[in-house]
Design a protein around this motif. Structure first.
Motif, PDB file in Angstrom:
ATOM      1  N   SER A  71      35.524  20.981 -29.916  1.00 12.73           N
ATOM      2  CA  SER A  71      36.622  20.650 -29.005  1.00 12.73           C
ATOM      3  C   SER A  71      37.963  20.677 -29.729  1.00 12.73           C
ATOM      4  N   GLU A  72      38.993  21.006 -28.971  1.00 17.52           N
ATOM      5  CA  GLU A  72      40.360  20.978 -29.474  1.00 17.52           C
ATOM      6  C   GLU A  72      40.944  19.565 -29.417  1.00 17.52           C
ATOM      7  N   ALA A  73      40.498  18.804 -28.418  1.00 17.96           N
ATOM      8  CA  ALA A  73      40.945  17.424 -28.245  1.00 17.96           C
ATOM      9  C   ALA A  73      39.796  16.620 -27.661  1.00 17.96           C
ATOM     10  N   VAL A  74      39.821  15.312 -27.920  1.00 17.50           N
ATOM     11  CA  VAL A  74      38.812  14.392 -27.392  1.00 17.50           C
ATOM     12  C   VAL A  74      39.547  13.238 -26.719  1.00 17.50           C
ATOM     13  N   VAL A  75      39.076  12.867 -25.533  1.00 15.86           N
ATOM     14  CA  VAL A  75      39.644  11.736 -24.807  1.00 15.86           C
ATOM     15  C   VAL A  75      38.556  10.684 -24.642  1.00 15.86           C
ATOM     16  N   VAL A  76      38.790   9.506 -25.178  1.00 12.51           N
ATOM     17  CA  VAL A  76      37.914   8.346 -25.001  1.00 12.51           C
ATOM     18  C   VAL A  76      38.595   7.453 -23.976  1.00 12.51           C
ATOM     19  N   THR A  77      37.930   7.212 -22.849  1.00 16.02           N
ATOM     20  CA  THR A  77      38.613   6.523 -21.751  1.00 16.02           C
ATOM     21  C   THR A  77      37.659   5.679 -20.935  1.00 16.02           C
ATOM     22  N   ASP A  78      38.221   4.692 -20.260  1.00 14.58           N
ATOM     23  CA  ASP A  78      37.465   3.952 -19.261  1.00 14.58           C
ATOM     24  C   ASP A  78      37.087   4.922 -18.144  1.00 14.58           C
ATOM     25  N   SER A  79      36.003   4.591 -17.443  1.00 18.84           N
ATOM     26  CA  SER A  79      35.504   5.532 -16.431  1.00 18.84           C
ATOM     27  C   SER A  79      35.920   5.162 -15.021  1.00 18.84           C
ATOM     28  N   ASP A  80      36.912   4.287 -14.862  1.00 18.40           N
ATOM     29  CA  ASP A  80      37.421   4.028 -13.522  1.00 18.40           C
ATOM     30  C   ASP A  80      38.481   5.057 -13.160  1.00 18.40           C
ATOM     31  N   ALA A  81      39.060   4.935 -11.963  1.00 21.07           N
ATOM     32  CA  ALA A  81      40.014   5.942 -11.497  1.00 21.07           C
ATOM     33  C   ALA A  81      41.225   6.040 -12.409  1.00 21.07           C
ATOM     34  N   ASP A  82      41.650   4.931 -12.986  1.00 22.80           N
ATOM     35  CA  ASP A  82      42.821   4.956 -13.858  1.00 22.80           C
ATOM     36  C   ASP A  82      42.519   5.695 -15.160  1.00 22.80           C
ATOM     37  N   GLY A  83      41.423   5.353 -15.800  1.00 18.79           N
ATOM     38  CA  GLY A  83      41.075   6.049 -17.032  1.00 18.79           C
ATOM     39  C   GLY A  83      40.830   7.529 -16.815  1.00 18.79           C
ATOM     40  N   LEU A  84      40.172   7.865 -15.705  1.00 22.84           N
ATOM     41  CA  LEU A  84      39.871   9.270 -15.438  1.00 22.84           C
ATOM     42  C   LEU A  84      41.099  10.035 -14.957  1.00 22.84           C
ATOM     43  N   GLY A  85      42.066   9.317 -14.386  1.00 23.71           N
ATOM     44  CA  GLY A  85      43.344   9.968 -14.092  1.00 23.71           C
ATOM     45  C   GLY A  85      44.002  10.461 -15.371  1.00 23.71           C
ATOM     46  N   TYR A 143      54.808  17.262 -21.299  1.00 27.13           N
ATOM     47  CA  TYR A 143      54.391  18.321 -20.393  1.00 27.13           C
ATOM     48  C   TYR A 143      55.090  18.099 -19.060  1.00 27.13           C
ATOM     49  N   ASP A 144      55.492  19.171 -18.413  1.00 23.71           N
ATOM     50  CA  ASP A 144      56.181  19.093 -17.130  1.00 23.71           C
ATOM     51  C   ASP A 144      55.139  19.174 -16.015  1.00 23.71           C
ATOM     52  N   PHE A 145      54.679  18.019 -15.561  1.00 27.85           N
ATOM     53  CA  PHE A 145      53.605  17.969 -14.578  1.00 27.85           C
ATOM     54  C   PHE A 145      54.124  18.294 -13.180  1.00 27.85           C
ATOM     55  N   ASP A 146      53.283  18.984 -12.399  1.00 28.30           N
ATOM     56  CA  ASP A 146      53.586  19.233 -10.996  1.00 28.30           C
ATOM     57  C   ASP A 146      53.607  17.914 -10.226  1.00 28.30           C
ATOM     58  N   GLU A 147      54.208  17.955  -9.059  1.00 23.43           N
ATOM     59  CA  GLU A 147      54.303  16.756  -8.209  1.00 23.43           C
ATOM     60  C   GLU A 147      52.923  16.203  -7.860  1.00 23.43           C
ATOM     61  N   GLN A 148      51.917  17.055  -7.815  1.00 21.00           N
ATOM     62  CA  GLN A 148      50.551  16.618  -7.523  1.00 21.00           C
ATOM     63  C   GLN A 148      50.103  15.519  -8.477  1.00 21.00           C
ATOM     64  N   PHE A 149      50.451  15.652  -9.754  1.00 20.50           N
ATOM     65  CA  PHE A 149      50.026  14.674 -10.750  1.00 20.50           C
ATOM     66  C   PHE A 149      50.904  13.430 -10.729  1.00 20.50           C
ATOM     67  N   GLU A 207      52.053  12.220  -7.973  1.00 16.94           N
ATOM     68  CA  GLU A 207      51.484  11.511  -6.834  1.00 16.94           C
ATOM     69  C   GLU A 207      50.153  10.867  -7.208  1.00 16.94           C
ATOM     70  N   LEU A 208      49.345  11.564  -8.007  1.00 19.89           N
ATOM     71  CA  LEU A 208      48.074  11.004  -8.461  1.00 19.89           C
ATOM     72  C   LEU A 208      48.305   9.699  -9.212  1.00 19.89           C
ATOM     73  N   ALA A 222      42.155  19.178  -9.808  1.00 14.12           N
ATOM     74  CA  ALA A 222      42.409  20.367  -8.986  1.00 14.12           C
ATOM     75  C   ALA A 222      43.132  20.038  -7.686  1.00 14.12           C
ATOM     76  N   TYR A 223      42.803  18.893  -7.080  1.00 12.31           N
ATOM     77  CA  TYR A 223      43.310  18.600  -5.744  1.00 12.31           C
ATOM     78  C   TYR A 223      44.236  17.389  -5.680  1.00 12.31           C
ATOM     79  N   GLY A 224      44.351  16.649  -6.761  1.00 10.94           N
ATOM     80  CA  GLY A 224      45.134  15.422  -6.712  1.00 10.94           C
ATOM     81  C   GLY A 224      44.518  14.438  -5.742  1.00 10.94           C
TER      82      GLY A 224
END
Length: 393
Positions: A46-60, A202-208, A210-211, A249-251
């Protein structure tokens, strides 16, 4: 043990709500071997690794990071699998038929108690020069993460940590001094997805954007946007990779099949909530009324119902032995209570697991008495916090 005993779906819902799911009964060695294999497969190369909580906030957070690295997973295989499960009326069986996926940004789900162990796996399998992100997690103490974290800061090109929980000054300083780019947002204003959104270059789209906003609505218990409950439920019922792929993909504009899946699962969810609310007792502790109950259920909705019935704080003891604490405007000391019972978190939302389970008989007593011992221990912690509040005053 007969497999039928582990299949709680065959039980009446009242009995099902009183015992843990099948995963509780699998030996830790089996679970750890599987996690080890999955971690190795995800991390290596992997190029990067993300260790995160598995709720909606961590997975966001992982959805944002993968977008920034152009490493998002295609959502279509997950949607196809989900549609097939719904058509076969086995939508509750969510773990056995996940499609294969691959990303240059690895996802490792973790919790506060497994964080050190997860970082050890990253240190063992990751190539030198990777980027490491830790999201939506706060260690109970620096000692639990110090060795693997210091190894990783010496080997990684970048170690960034995005969170919004209540950090002690000691742990915050120690993690920062280890060489981590640590950003902790105000837990009253931001969720961890917010922190990641403003911290990543990073310049995130409005979708993110809103997420992050809708995730915040649930994670900070604002409950002003009905879509936030959809995100929270879907994150809980889906696998982490599926959720990250779909919202990446869908926000928050979830596909129809996902909405149908959520509606299907909510039928049972509402029944479990009602059972937990019916079991609740209300106790006076110092100046507060504490609503305390037991069962497999969605703790936030149960806590809302107990507050509506006059509770300043709500405690939901789970069949697996852990408990969720939820506060209110009149009680913002959940994290102080939880810290006394092997846990931690936010002033208005925390979790813990009392260290009272020495053998299976203790768990049997826990299930047949609806968590009586855990309730006593947690209420005693409330009493100590009440006494400390009087002393400080």
């Amino acid at each position: 043990m007969d497999d039928e005993f582990l299949d709680t779906s065959r039980l009446p819902i009242d009995r099902r709500s009183r015992i843990p799911g099948a995963g509780f009964f699998y030996p830790d060695t089996v679970d750890e071997e599987l996690k080890e294999q999955q971690a190795k497969a995800a991390i290596e190369g992997s190029e990067a690794v993300v260790v995160t909580d598995s709720d909606a906030d961590g997975l966001g957070c992982i959805a944002l990071i993968r977008e920034a690295y152009d490493a998002a997973i295609e959502p279509e295989p997950f949607l196809t699998t989900l549609e097939a499960r719904l058509s076969e009326d086995d939508a509750d069986e969510a773990e056995d038929d996940r499609p294969e996926f691959e990303s240059r940004v690895a996802l490792l789900a973790a919790g506060p108690h497994s964080l050190g162990e997860t970082l050890e796996r990253v240190a063992e399998y990751a190539d030198s020069g990777i980027d490491l992100f830790v999201c939506d997690l706060c260690p109970d103490s620096y000692e639990t993460v110090s060795e693997p974290l210091e190894t990783l800061t010496s080997r990684c090109d970048r170690v960034s940590w995005y969170d919004h929980h209540q950090w002690t000054d000691e742990v915050f300083t120690a993690v920062s001094d280890a060489g981590v780019d640590l950003v902790v947002g105000d837990s009253e204003e931001e969720c961890s997805t917010d922190v990641a959104l403003r911290s990543l270059e990073y310049d995130f789209d409005e979708q993110f954007v809103e997420l992050a906003a809708v995730t915040r609505d649930h994670d900070l218990w604002l409950n002003e946007d009905p879509r936030s409950q959809d995100l929270a439920d879907y994150a809980f019922w889906s696998g982490p990779e599926e959720y990250a792929a779909i919202v990446g993909a869908y926000g928050v504009s979830l596909p129809t099949v996902v909405s149908e899946y959520i509606a299907h699962r909510r039928v049972e969810k509402e029944k479990l909530i009602d059972l937990a609310v019916e079991r609740a007792d209300f106790k006076s502790v110092g100046p507060w009324t504490v609503g305390i109950t037991y069962g497999r259920c969605s703790q936030n909705e149960v806590a809302d119902a107990l507050r509506d019935q006059g509770a300043d704080a709500a405690v939901i003891v789970k069949p697996a032995g852990s408990a969720s604490l939820r506060g209110s405007d009149d009680f913002e000391k959940c994290h102080l209570v939880a810290r006394q019972v092997n846990g931690g978190g936010h002033p208005k939302a925390s979790g813990c697991k009392p260290g009272i389970y020495d053998d299976m008989l203790d768990y049997a007593h826990h299930w047949t008495t609806e968590g009586s011992a855990a309730k006593r221990v947690i209420l005693a912690a409330f009493e100590r916090v009440a006494d400390e509040s009087v002393t400080e005053a």
